[in-house]
Design a protein around this motif. Structure first.
Motif, short mmCIF file in Angstrom:
data_model
loop_
_atom_site.label_atom_id
_atom_site.label_comp_id
_atom_site.label_asym_id
_atom_site.label_seq_id
_atom_site.Cartn_x
_atom_site.Cartn_y
_atom_site.Cartn_z
N GLY A 170 0.76 -1.23 0.00
CA GLY A 170 0.00 0.00 0.00
C GLY A 170 0.79 1.29 0.00
N MET A 171 2.13 1.21 0.00
CA MET A 171 2.92 2.43 -0.07
C MET A 171 2.91 2.97 -1.50
SD MET A 171 4.03 3.15 2.95
CE MET A 171 5.39 4.30 2.65
N PRO A 172 2.88 4.31 -1.68
CA PRO A 172 2.90 4.88 -3.03
C PRO A 172 4.17 4.52 -3.79
CG PRO A 172 2.24 6.52 -1.40
CD PRO A 172 2.75 5.33 -0.63
N SER A 173 4.02 4.16 -5.06
CA SER A 173 5.15 3.74 -5.86
C SER A 173 6.21 4.83 -5.97
CB SER A 173 4.68 3.33 -7.27
OG SER A 173 5.78 2.96 -8.08
N ALA A 174 5.79 6.08 -6.23
CA ALA A 174 6.75 7.17 -6.37
C ALA A 174 7.53 7.39 -5.09
CB ALA A 174 6.02 8.46 -6.77
N GLN A 175 6.86 7.25 -3.95
CA GLN A 175 7.54 7.42 -2.66
C GLN A 175 8.60 6.35 -2.46
OE1 GLN A 175 4.92 7.91 0.72
NE2 GLN A 175 6.50 7.25 2.17
N MET A 176 8.28 5.12 -2.83
CA MET A 176 9.24 4.03 -2.65
C MET A 176 10.40 4.12 -3.63
SD MET A 176 8.33 2.67 0.02
CE MET A 176 9.76 1.59 -0.04
N ARG A 177 10.15 4.64 -4.84
CA ARG A 177 11.26 4.83 -5.78
C ARG A 177 12.25 5.84 -5.19
NH1 ARG A 177 10.16 0.94 -8.03
NH2 ARG A 177 12.38 0.74 -7.84
N GLY A 178 11.73 6.90 -4.60
CA GLY A 178 12.61 7.86 -3.94
C GLY A 178 13.30 7.26 -2.73
N ALA A 179 12.57 6.41 -2.00
CA ALA A 179 13.13 5.82 -0.78
C ALA A 179 14.31 4.91 -1.10
CB ALA A 179 12.05 5.04 -0.04
N ILE A 180 14.19 4.07 -2.12
CA ILE A 180 15.30 3.16 -2.37
C ILE A 180 16.51 3.90 -2.96
CG2 ILE A 180 13.81 1.14 -2.56
CD1 ILE A 180 14.22 1.20 -5.58
N THR A 181 16.26 5.00 -3.66
CA THR A 181 17.38 5.81 -4.12
C THR A 181 18.12 6.41 -2.93
OG1 THR A 181 16.31 6.36 -6.21
CG2 THR A 181 18.05 7.84 -5.46
N ALA A 182 17.36 6.94 -1.96
CA ALA A 182 17.97 7.52 -0.78
C ALA A 182 18.69 6.47 0.05
CB ALA A 182 16.90 8.22 0.07
N ILE A 183 18.06 5.31 0.22
CA ILE A 183 18.70 4.24 1.00
C ILE A 183 19.98 3.78 0.31
CG2 ILE A 183 18.44 1.83 1.73
CD1 ILE A 183 15.45 2.46 2.17
N GLY A 184 19.92 3.59 -0.97
CA GLY A 184 21.09 3.12 -1.70
C GLY A 184 22.24 4.09 -1.70
N ASN A 185 21.93 5.39 -1.73
CA ASN A 185 22.99 6.40 -1.84
C ASN A 185 23.45 6.98 -0.51
OD1 ASN A 185 22.86 6.15 -4.63
ND2 ASN A 185 21.46 7.88 -4.89
N ARG A 186 22.54 7.03 0.48
CA ARG A 186 22.88 7.77 1.69
C ARG A 186 22.86 6.95 2.98
NH1 ARG A 186 19.44 11.66 -0.78
NH2 ARG A 186 17.83 11.42 0.82
#
Length: 224
Positions: A170-186
């Motif tokens: 149920g999490m928004p797709s756009a939010q999770m795309r941003g989340a995994i970018t942030a997790i992967g980079n930071r």
């Protein structure tokens, strides 16, 4: 971690773990059961990263006789913990800050759920040592957080799986795309092998994996 000081983000906090962490409620139950193997009915438990109060509430309901000390650096999240606990708050003392503000103990057990992945390696090790020093000999420590392969291919694969689970929950797709970018980079995440080594370097013994959910791992280990 700045979102943990954002009142709107704090208000929505409880929605996130259930949707993003596989088996989140069962993870809390498993943590309580692992503690209870060595913590008696009147035991004293340290909960690091206690903001929000979800695990504090789960532990207080699981064992009404436990005394709980919860530590978190966010005043807003501690406020949410008080509201979450409600009448169970009499079992809990809350402390604003890092492990350095925690009582010296000795504690009969400790947990740190979904928190240590925010800390760089050296600060993570320092925190683990500080927890271990506050435990009675042989006391259990239950820990779970993001821990996944750090090679480029492995990291991308597991972050995609993490996102797919959250979106399906149920999490928004756009939010999770941003989340995994942030997790992967930071996010200063480590591999499971590195995390197990840190636990041993901090002086813990008998490190055992008890939980794995896509990018999350959980271990139970014991003070010497």
């Amino acid at each position: 971690m700045s979102s943990f000081s954002d009142p709107e983000a704090v208000a929505r906090y409880a929605e996130g773990p259930v949707r993003m962490v596989p088996g989140f409620q069962h993870l809390q139950r498993m943590a309580a059961l692992l503690l209870a193997e060595r913590v008696d009915a009147n035991g004293h438990v340290l909960v690091l990263g206690a903001g929000g109060g979800l695990e504090l509430k789960a532990f207080a309901e699981f064992q009404p006789g436990w005394r709980l000390d919860g530590v978190d650096p966010s005043a807003e999240m501690l406020g949410l913990a008080r509201r979450t606990l409600g009448p169970l708050a009499s079992q809990v003392r809350l402390h604003e800050g890092t492990i350095d503000v925690a009582p010296e103990g000795p504690f009969d057990g400790a947990t740190c759920l979904l928190t240590l992945h925010f800390l760089p390696r050296e600060e993570r090790l320092r925190t683990l040592i500080a927890i271990r020093r506050r435990l009675r000999p042989g006391a259990p420590f239950v820990v779970a957080y993001h821990s996944f392969p750090q090679d480029l291919e492995g990291k991308a694969l597991w972050l995609e799986r993490f996102a797919a689970f959250a979106i399906a929950s149920g999490m928004p797709s756009a939010q999770m795309r941003g989340a995994i970018t942030a997790i992967g980079n930071r996010l200063p995440a480590l591999s499971p092998e590195e995390d197990e080594t840190l636990l041993r370097d901090a002086g813990f013994e008998d490190v055992a994996l008890f939980y794995a959910g896509f990018t999350f791992r959980g271990w139970v280990t014991y003070g010497p």
